[in-house]
Design a protein around this motif. Structure first.
Motif, PDB file in Angstrom:
ATOM      1  N   MET A 208       8.874  -8.452   1.230  1.00  0.00           N
ATOM      2  CA  MET A 208       7.815  -8.249   0.410  1.00  0.00           C
ATOM      3  C   MET A 208       6.264  -8.618   1.177  1.00  0.00           C
ATOM      4  O   MET A 208       6.370  -9.671   1.815  1.00  0.00           O
ATOM      5  N   ILE A 209       5.352  -7.925   0.797  1.00  0.00           N
ATOM      6  CA  ILE A 209       4.034  -8.263   1.203  1.00  0.00           C
ATOM      7  C   ILE A 209       3.531  -9.219   0.348  1.00  0.00           C
ATOM      8  O   ILE A 209       3.502  -9.016  -0.829  1.00  0.00           O
ATOM      9  N   THR A 210       3.071 -10.589   0.612  1.00  0.00           N
ATOM     10  CA  THR A 210       2.238 -11.507  -0.127  1.00  0.00           C
ATOM     11  C   THR A 210       0.887 -11.682   0.192  1.00  0.00           C
ATOM     12  O   THR A 210       0.570 -10.880   1.226  1.00  0.00           O
ATOM     13  N   GLU A 211       0.173 -12.451  -0.452  1.00  0.00           N
ATOM     14  CA  GLU A 211      -1.030 -12.703  -0.198  1.00  0.00           C
ATOM     15  C   GLU A 211      -1.270 -13.460   0.905  1.00  0.00           C
ATOM     16  O   GLU A 211      -2.394 -12.960   2.054  1.00  0.00           O
ATOM     17  N   ALA A 212      -0.324 -14.064   1.540  1.00  0.00           N
ATOM     18  CA  ALA A 212      -0.249 -14.838   2.901  1.00  0.00           C
ATOM     19  C   ALA A 212      -0.341 -13.767   3.939  1.00  0.00           C
ATOM     20  O   ALA A 212      -0.771 -13.972   4.951  1.00  0.00           O
ATOM     21  N   ASP A 213       0.332 -12.628   3.484  1.00  0.00           N
ATOM     22  CA  ASP A 213       0.901 -11.579   4.595  1.00  0.00           C
ATOM     23  C   ASP A 213      -0.501 -10.981   4.887  1.00  0.00           C
ATOM     24  O   ASP A 213      -0.806 -10.589   6.198  1.00  0.00           O
ATOM     25  N   VAL A 214      -1.150 -10.723   3.916  1.00  0.00           N
ATOM     26  CA  VAL A 214      -2.540  -9.897   3.866  1.00  0.00           C
ATOM     27  C   VAL A 214      -3.276 -10.757   4.560  1.00  0.00           C
ATOM     28  O   VAL A 214      -4.282 -10.275   5.459  1.00  0.00           O
ATOM     29  N   LEU A 215      -3.546 -12.110   4.239  1.00  0.00           N
ATOM     30  CA  LEU A 215      -4.652 -12.973   4.971  1.00  0.00           C
ATOM     31  C   LEU A 215      -4.060 -12.972   6.488  1.00  0.00           C
ATOM     32  O   LEU A 215      -5.007 -12.960   7.277  1.00  0.00           O
TER      33      LEU A 215
ATOM     34  N   LYS B  38      -3.579 -17.492   9.669  1.00  0.00           N
ATOM     35  CA  LYS B  38      -2.270 -17.840   9.973  1.00  0.00           C
ATOM     36  C   LYS B  38      -1.803 -18.326   8.593  1.00  0.00           C
ATOM     37  O   LYS B  38      -2.497 -18.924   7.585  1.00  0.00           O
ATOM     38  N   LYS B  39      -0.363 -18.007   8.474  1.00  0.00           N
ATOM     39  CA  LYS B  39       0.304 -18.475   7.253  1.00  0.00           C
ATOM     40  C   LYS B  39       0.405 -20.138   7.213  1.00  0.00           C
ATOM     41  O   LYS B  39       0.153 -20.639   8.354  1.00  0.00           O
TER      42      LYS B  39
ATOM     43  N   GLU C 219     -16.483 -20.008  10.425  1.00  0.00           N
ATOM     44  CA  GLU C 219     -15.687 -20.378  11.382  1.00  0.00           C
ATOM     45  C   GLU C 219     -14.705 -19.415  11.931  1.00  0.00           C
ATOM     46  O   GLU C 219     -14.027 -18.668  11.136  1.00  0.00           O
ATOM     47  N   PRO C 220     -14.532 -19.385  12.997  1.00  0.00           N
ATOM     48  CA  PRO C 220     -13.667 -18.372  13.822  1.00  0.00           C
ATOM     49  C   PRO C 220     -12.285 -18.531  13.335  1.00  0.00           C
ATOM     50  O   PRO C 220     -11.788 -19.578  13.182  1.00  0.00           O
ATOM     51  N   LEU C 221     -11.465 -17.668  13.676  1.00  0.00           N
ATOM     52  CA  LEU C 221     -10.168 -17.630  13.255  1.00  0.00           C
ATOM     53  C   LEU C 221      -9.219 -17.208  14.629  1.00  0.00           C
ATOM     54  O   LEU C 221      -9.861 -16.329  15.435  1.00  0.00           O
ATOM     55  N   SER C 222      -7.956 -17.277  14.475  1.00  0.00           N
ATOM     56  CA  SER C 222      -7.045 -16.721  15.732  1.00  0.00           C
ATOM     57  C   SER C 222      -6.973 -15.440  15.291  1.00  0.00           C
ATOM     58  O   SER C 222      -7.384 -14.811  14.184  1.00  0.00           O
ATOM     59  N   GLY C 223      -6.822 -14.392  16.314  1.00  0.00           N
ATOM     60  CA  GLY C 223      -6.544 -13.259  15.924  1.00  0.00           C
ATOM     61  C   GLY C 223      -5.825 -12.392  15.048  1.00  0.00           C
ATOM     62  O   GLY C 223      -4.603 -13.212  14.648  1.00  0.00           O
ATOM     63  N   PRO C 224      -6.149 -11.360  14.338  1.00  0.00           N
ATOM     64  CA  PRO C 224      -5.137 -10.743  13.330  1.00  0.00           C
ATOM     65  C   PRO C 224      -4.001 -10.143  13.846  1.00  0.00           C
ATOM     66  O   PRO C 224      -3.725  -9.862  15.221  1.00  0.00           O
ATOM     67  N   LYS C 225      -2.860 -10.117  13.018  1.00  0.00           N
ATOM     68  CA  LYS C 225      -1.732  -9.350  13.287  1.00  0.00           C
ATOM     69  C   LYS C 225      -2.233  -8.060  13.603  1.00  0.00           C
ATOM     70  O   LYS C 225      -2.766  -7.363  12.913  1.00  0.00           O
ATOM     71  N   ARG C 226      -1.579  -7.255  14.653  1.00  0.00           N
ATOM     72  CA  ARG C 226      -2.069  -5.609  14.890  1.00  0.00           C
ATOM     73  C   ARG C 226      -1.068  -4.764  14.527  1.00  0.00           C
ATOM     74  O   ARG C 226      -1.494  -3.528  14.628  1.00  0.00           O
ATOM     75  N   SER C 227       0.029  -5.108  14.008  1.00  0.00           N
ATOM     76  CA  SER C 227       0.956  -4.169  13.744  1.00  0.00           C
ATOM     77  C   SER C 227       0.696  -3.463  12.569  1.00  0.00           C
ATOM     78  O   SER C 227       0.009  -3.918  11.508  1.00  0.00           O
TER      79      SER C 227
ATOM     80  N   ASP D 253       6.935  -5.661  10.305  1.00  0.00           N
ATOM     81  CA  ASP D 253       6.489  -6.598  11.364  1.00  0.00           C
ATOM     82  C   ASP D 253       5.412  -7.603  10.628  1.00  0.00           C
ATOM     83  O   ASP D 253       5.295  -8.819  11.072  1.00  0.00           O
ATOM     84  N   VAL D 254       4.904  -7.259   9.314  1.00  0.00           N
ATOM     85  CA  VAL D 254       4.058  -8.104   8.577  1.00  0.00           C
ATOM     86  C   VAL D 254       4.495  -8.731   7.178  1.00  0.00           C
ATOM     87  O   VAL D 254       4.029  -9.749   6.725  1.00  0.00           O
ATOM     88  N   MET D 255       5.721  -8.111   6.657  1.00  0.00           N
ATOM     89  CA  MET D 255       6.232  -8.603   5.551  1.00  0.00           C
ATOM     90  C   MET D 255       6.716 -10.187   5.605  1.00  0.00           C
ATOM     91  O   MET D 255       7.333 -10.427   6.721  1.00  0.00           O
ATOM     92  N   THR D 256       6.892 -10.906   4.605  1.00  0.00           N
ATOM     93  CA  THR D 256       7.709 -12.122   4.545  1.00  0.00           C
ATOM     94  C   THR D 256       9.092 -11.756   4.436  1.00  0.00           C
ATOM     95  O   THR D 256       9.350 -10.730   3.251  1.00  0.00           O
ATOM     96  N   LYS D 257       9.900 -12.041   5.056  1.00  0.00           N
ATOM     97  CA  LYS D 257      11.591 -11.857   4.832  1.00  0.00           C
ATOM     98  C   LYS D 257      12.326 -13.023   5.386  1.00  0.00           C
ATOM     99  O   LYS D 257      11.755 -13.815   6.280  1.00  0.00           O
ATOM    100  N   PRO D 258      13.201 -13.329   4.796  1.00  0.00           N
ATOM    101  CA  PRO D 258      13.899 -12.604   3.691  1.00  0.00           C
ATOM    102  C   PRO D 258      13.186 -12.645   2.481  1.00  0.00           C
ATOM    103  O   PRO D 258      12.510 -13.987   2.336  1.00  0.00           O
ATOM    104  N   ALA D 259      13.304 -11.878   1.516  1.00  0.00           N
ATOM    105  CA  ALA D 259      12.768 -12.088   0.415  1.00  0.00           C
ATOM    106  C   ALA D 259      13.654 -13.142  -0.545  1.00  0.00           C
ATOM    107  O   ALA D 259      14.710 -13.113  -0.509  1.00  0.00           O
ATOM    108  N   ILE D 260      12.993 -13.931  -1.290  1.00  0.00           N
ATOM    109  CA  ILE D 260      13.699 -14.709  -2.281  1.00  0.00           C
ATOM    110  C   ILE D 260      13.682 -14.044  -3.600  1.00  0.00           C
ATOM    111  O   ILE D 260      12.530 -13.432  -3.820  1.00  0.00           O
TER     112      ILE D 260
END
Length: 83
Positions: A11-18, A24-25, A39-47, A52-59
């Protein structure tokens, strides 16, 4: 996201969107505020693929699950929702 048998596999969570925008999570609310203040951050996920971005396995929990067990799971896993 569900598989062919309609089982929840992620599932896509708030942390995944961030994470998609560069947070970073595991960042705290203070980290988000610091970022908003410049303040700068590391680069975003590009997928662009959900897998590639969802949290898995889902609980998950069944509709018949005991509410006390669900409460313990939410607390132990530090999650806010349980499909």
């Amino acid at each position: 996201m569900v598989d062919i048998q309609d089982r929840v596999i992620g599932m896509i969570t708030e942390a995944d969107v961030l994470a998609m925008v560069g947070m970073k999570k595991g960042h705290t609310f203070k980290d988000v505020i610091r970022h908003l203040l410049g303040e700068p951050l590391s680069g975003p996920k590009r997928s662009k693929r959900l897998r590639d971005v969802m949290t898995k396995p889902a609980i998950t929990a069944s509709p018949e699950a005991d509410i006390r067990e669900i409460a313990l799971t939410l607390d132990e896993k530090r999650i806010k929702r349980l499909p």
